[in-house]
Write a protein that holds these residues in place. Structure first.
Motif: not given
Length: 211
Positions: A118-123, A152-157, A175-184
């Protein structure tokens, strides 16, 4: 300091392995008991991230599926969409797996596809075929470029895979990953983000180590 320099409990050597335990041992300056406690905490914080990662992965999958189904007018939209070879391969593998069951449906294929798919569909590869005509509508609360969202999604993957494969994450900027999850997740749905926060334990676990 590595596991070669200290005496490890037998169960650590046999069940965790010296190479796996080394990162924890180095962080604690060779203190075995403290390294074991850090390992335990890594398990706890990984477990805390599981829930929010669940919401993000399932939400991305279904949001993209709904928009692509609308665009191509069929539940098995992959039969009409122009996809990269790697994406076609992953769909073919998912289809072969679920079609062993007589009652399989397109929804079964969707559930079988990985977060990475699914992330690859954003490439950039899918920019004209997927993003422009349909996928951008899955993110009603995002107005930036596709490339930044994909990054952003690649880093989360990568982070998601570390959590799900029981890898150490204690050394990352949690903490940055925590914030990123909710941002995305917020790009997809503000309501879903607020709902996921209700059972979120990440902050409490991070506080245990002053993070």
């Amino acid at each position: 300091m590595s596991s070669d320099d200290v005496e490890l409990p037998g169960w650590v050597r046999e069940l965790l392995s010296e190479s796996r335990f080394d990162r924890y041992l180095k962080r604690t300056g060779g203190e075995v008991d403290e390294a074991v406690r850090l390992y335990d905490w890594n398990v706890q914080v990984s477990a805390a991230f599981y829930g929010p990662l669940h919401w993000l992965e399932v939400s991305l999958r279904n949001a993209l599926h709904h928009r692509l189904r609308e665009r191509f007018g069929r539940a098995d939209w992959w039969k009409s969409a122009q996809l990269a070879d790697n994406a076609k391969f992953k769909i073919g593998r998912a289809r072969r797996k679920v079609e062993r069951r007589a009652d399989s449906t397109p929804d079964d294929v969707v559930a079988e596809l990985t977060f990475g798919f699914w992330v690859s569909l954003l490439s950039r590869t899918h920019d004209r075929q997927i993003w422009v005509p349909a996928a951008h509508r899955a993110f009603p609360h995002y107005s930036g470029p596709r490339s930044a969202l994909h990054q952003d999604f690649m880093g989360m993957l990568d982070f998601r895979n570390r959590v799900m494969h029981h890898e150490p994450i204690f050394y990352l900027d949690l903490p940055e990953y925590h914030e990123r999850i909710y941002r995305l997740l917020g790009h997809l749905s503000h309501e879903a983000a607020r709902h996921a926060e209700r059972t979120d334990r990440i902050s409490a676990v991070l506080d245990e180590r002053g993070m």
